[in-house]
Write a protein that holds these residues in place. Structure first.
Motif, mmCIF file in Angstrom:
data_model
loop_
_atom_site.group_PDB
_atom_site.id
_atom_site.type_symbol
_atom_site.label_atom_id
_atom_site.label_comp_id
_atom_site.label_asym_id
_atom_site.label_seq_id
_atom_site.Cartn_x
_atom_site.Cartn_y
_atom_site.Cartn_z
ATOM 1 N N VAL A 153 0.934 -6.660 4.811
ATOM 2 C CA VAL A 153 0.109 -7.805 4.426
ATOM 3 C C VAL A 153 0.527 -9.089 5.137
ATOM 4 O O VAL A 153 -0.154 -10.103 5.051
ATOM 5 C CB VAL A 153 0.162 -8.017 2.896
ATOM 6 C CG1 VAL A 153 -0.405 -6.811 2.164
ATOM 7 C CG2 VAL A 153 1.564 -8.355 2.418
ATOM 8 N N GLY A 154 1.687 -9.071 5.807
ATOM 9 C CA GLY A 154 2.122 -10.254 6.558
ATOM 10 C C GLY A 154 2.482 -11.433 5.688
ATOM 11 O O GLY A 154 2.162 -12.585 6.003
ATOM 12 N N ALA A 155 3.172 -11.184 4.569
ATOM 13 C CA ALA A 155 3.467 -12.277 3.617
ATOM 14 C C ALA A 155 4.227 -13.423 4.276
ATOM 15 O O ALA A 155 3.917 -14.598 4.060
ATOM 16 C CB ALA A 155 4.255 -11.725 2.434
ATOM 17 N N ARG A 156 5.200 -13.103 5.125
ATOM 18 C CA ARG A 156 6.022 -14.165 5.741
ATOM 19 C C ARG A 156 5.222 -14.985 6.755
ATOM 20 O O ARG A 156 5.574 -16.112 7.067
ATOM 21 C CB ARG A 156 7.264 -13.552 6.401
ATOM 22 C CG ARG A 156 8.314 -13.040 5.419
ATOM 23 C CD ARG A 156 9.383 -12.216 6.100
ATOM 24 N NE ARG A 156 8.889 -10.898 6.469
ATOM 25 C CZ ARG A 156 9.652 -9.969 7.061
ATOM 26 N NH1 ARG A 156 10.915 -10.225 7.373
ATOM 27 N NH2 ARG A 156 9.150 -8.783 7.356
ATOM 28 N N MET A 157 4.141 -14.456 7.258
ATOM 29 C CA MET A 157 3.284 -15.188 8.202
ATOM 30 C C MET A 157 2.448 -16.215 7.454
ATOM 31 O O MET A 157 2.053 -17.228 8.008
ATOM 32 C CB MET A 157 2.396 -14.209 8.969
ATOM 33 C CG MET A 157 1.499 -14.838 10.017
ATOM 34 S SD MET A 157 2.429 -15.739 11.286
ATOM 35 C CE MET A 157 3.196 -14.357 12.150
ATOM 36 N N PRO A 214 -3.953 -10.210 6.961
ATOM 37 C CA PRO A 214 -2.820 -9.479 7.539
ATOM 38 C C PRO A 214 -2.542 -9.896 8.984
ATOM 39 O O PRO A 214 -3.479 -10.026 9.784
ATOM 40 C CB PRO A 214 -3.276 -8.021 7.483
ATOM 41 C CG PRO A 214 -4.320 -7.984 6.393
ATOM 42 C CD PRO A 214 -5.013 -9.312 6.481
ATOM 43 N N LYS A 215 -1.290 -10.120 9.327
ATOM 44 C CA LYS A 215 -0.952 -10.704 10.637
ATOM 45 C C LYS A 215 -1.346 -9.791 11.798
ATOM 46 O O LYS A 215 -1.574 -10.259 12.914
ATOM 47 C CB LYS A 215 0.534 -11.028 10.704
ATOM 48 C CG LYS A 215 1.447 -9.806 10.636
ATOM 49 C CD LYS A 215 2.902 -10.195 10.637
ATOM 50 C CE LYS A 215 3.795 -8.962 10.523
ATOM 51 N NZ LYS A 215 5.229 -9.310 10.448
ATOM 52 N N GLN A 216 -1.424 -8.481 11.563
ATOM 53 C CA GLN A 216 -1.725 -7.563 12.670
ATOM 54 C C GLN A 216 -3.131 -7.786 13.228
ATOM 55 O O GLN A 216 -3.452 -7.282 14.295
ATOM 56 C CB GLN A 216 -1.531 -6.091 12.273
ATOM 57 C CG GLN A 216 -2.299 -5.646 11.043
ATOM 58 C CD GLN A 216 -1.532 -5.817 9.744
ATOM 59 O OE1 GLN A 216 -0.728 -6.753 9.622
ATOM 60 N NE2 GLN A 216 -1.774 -4.943 8.776
HETATM 61 N N1 CTP Z 1 3.600 -1.299 3.530
HETATM 62 C C1 CTP Z 1 3.725 -1.569 4.855
HETATM 63 C C2 CTP Z 1 4.501 -2.665 5.318
HETATM 64 C C3 CTP Z 1 4.582 -2.907 6.678
HETATM 65 N N2 CTP Z 1 3.904 -2.088 7.525
HETATM 66 C C4 CTP Z 1 3.931 -2.359 8.964
HETATM 67 O O1 CTP Z 1 5.264 -2.325 9.433
HETATM 68 C C5 CTP Z 1 5.386 -3.233 10.551
HETATM 69 C C6 CTP Z 1 6.630 -4.109 10.401
HETATM 70 O O2 CTP Z 1 6.609 -4.700 9.127
HETATM 71 P P1 CTP Z 1 6.621 -6.286 8.885
HETATM 72 O O3 CTP Z 1 6.834 -7.056 10.139
HETATM 73 O O4 CTP Z 1 7.509 -6.570 7.724
HETATM 74 O O5 CTP Z 1 5.087 -6.559 8.433
HETATM 75 P P2 CTP Z 1 4.613 -6.992 6.983
HETATM 76 O O6 CTP Z 1 5.211 -6.108 5.956
HETATM 77 O O7 CTP Z 1 3.126 -7.115 7.052
HETATM 78 O O8 CTP Z 1 5.236 -8.482 6.883
HETATM 79 P P3 CTP Z 1 5.853 -9.159 5.552
HETATM 80 O O9 CTP Z 1 7.146 -8.423 5.279
HETATM 81 O O10 CTP Z 1 6.074 -10.591 5.993
HETATM 82 O O11 CTP Z 1 4.836 -8.999 4.472
HETATM 83 C C7 CTP Z 1 4.099 -4.049 10.614
HETATM 84 O O12 CTP Z 1 3.320 -3.614 11.724
HETATM 85 C C8 CTP Z 1 3.411 -3.754 9.303
HETATM 86 O O13 CTP Z 1 1.997 -3.773 9.394
HETATM 87 C C9 CTP Z 1 3.155 -0.995 7.072
HETATM 88 O O14 CTP Z 1 2.547 -0.262 7.877
HETATM 89 N N3 CTP Z 1 3.085 -0.753 5.740
#
Ligand code: CTP
Ligand SMILES: C[C@](O)(CO)[C@H](O)COP(=O)(O)O
Length: 241
Positions: free
Chosen positions: A19-23, A28-30
């Motif tokens: 979900v890209g929470a830190r972004m 979603p950041k992707q």
């Molecule tokens: N439940 C999840 C969590 C992460 N990812 C993928 O794993 C990769 C690396 O994870 P991260 O950079 O942490 O992405 P996010 O989990 O989206 O970011 P955040 O932790 O900030 O929410 C990313 O391509 C993300 O889409 C995934 O497929 N399934």
């Protein structure tokens, strides 16, 4: 092509269900536009451009409503798997399980974060060449160049340095992380604590194996925080061979 005892083939598996929470973006950041196209499309296109990679699989959330516009069904060399899970490890494991019967046990799977758009066919080839036929597999990584500190809570809620971690021998893991289909399925499926598995190699290490470290490149950074986007775009504007 069904799983047979042919020579090992190379496949890409991109977890893209986060979900890209830190972004802290509005989605979603992707799917954020980076370097002129949705972020995950860069890594997908790098694998599709590699003559070494047989096929690319992208794992998204079951309710993902964007992927079909980013990876249209008619796009060759790539298949979307709507089996994303609660954690990165769950998404990878669910993706591997969805490929049962399509991949042979000795086929090599390169797990790559969709959030690392700077991957190039040259880096893919470097990983494949660097790992060779090592049964422990391997990953792209970078030797740590900064001094590492271990933090502790200080007064007024600030963090203070409690210790300096010796830097020698420390590497920062990137992706792809490449292992045989059978090994990775077993390692992730038998991992005792999903929270302790922040990358695929750590599950393999828990089996007592030592994956090879192949030097990657700073362009292969994981886009995690807003400031990472400008850095990624700088690298994407300068394709390294
Ligand atoms: N439940 C999840 C969590 C992460 N990812 C993928 O794993 C990769 C690396 O994870 P991260 O950079 O942490 O992405 P996010 O989990 O989206 O970011 P955040 O932790 O900030 O929410 C990313 O391509 C993300 O889409 C995934 O497929 N399934
Ligand atoms: C797999 C990885 O990119 C290696 O550094 C990292 O562990 C992913 O961590 P995240 O918290 O899921 O982004």
């Amino acid at each position: 092509m069904t799983a047979t005892n042919q020579q090992a083939r190379y496949f890409a598996l991109l977890p893209a269900a986060g979900v890209g929470a830190r972004m802290a973006a509005n989605g979603p950041k992707q799917y954020l536009t980076v370097g002129g196209k949705p972020m995950l499309r860069h890594a997908v296109d790098a694998f599709r451009a590699s003559a070494l990679v047989a096929h690319t699989y992208v794992v998204v959330s079951p309710d993902d409503g964007v992927i079909d516009s980013v990876l249209p069904p008619e796009l060759d060399g790539v298949t979307v798997l709507r089996v994303g899970g609660a954690t990165r490890m769950d998404s990878v494991l669910n993706g591997l399980r969805a490929l049962a019967g399509q991949l042979a046990e000795h086929d090599l799977v390169m797990v790559h974060d969709a959030a690392r758009p700077g991957l190039t066919p040259a880096l893919i080839a470097k990983l494949i060449d660097g790992v060779g036929d090592d049964p422990a597999g391997g990953l792209l990584a970078l030797p740590v160049v900064d001094t590492m500190k271990r933090s502790a809570p200080g007064a007024d809620g600030v963090s203070v340095s409690a210790a300096t971690v010796p830097r020698n021998g420390l590497w920062s893991a990137q992706t792809p992380q490449m292992f045989s289909y059978a090994l990775l399925l077993h390692a992730l499926g038998s991992a005792p604590d999903a929270n302790a598995i922040t990358d695929d190699a750590s599950a393999v290490e828990m089996l007592g194996l030592s994956p090879r470290l192949v030097e990657g490149h700073p362009r292969n950074l994981k886009v995690t925080l807003p400031a990472d986007i400008r850095i990624a775009e700088m690298y994407l504007a300068n394709e390294e061979k």
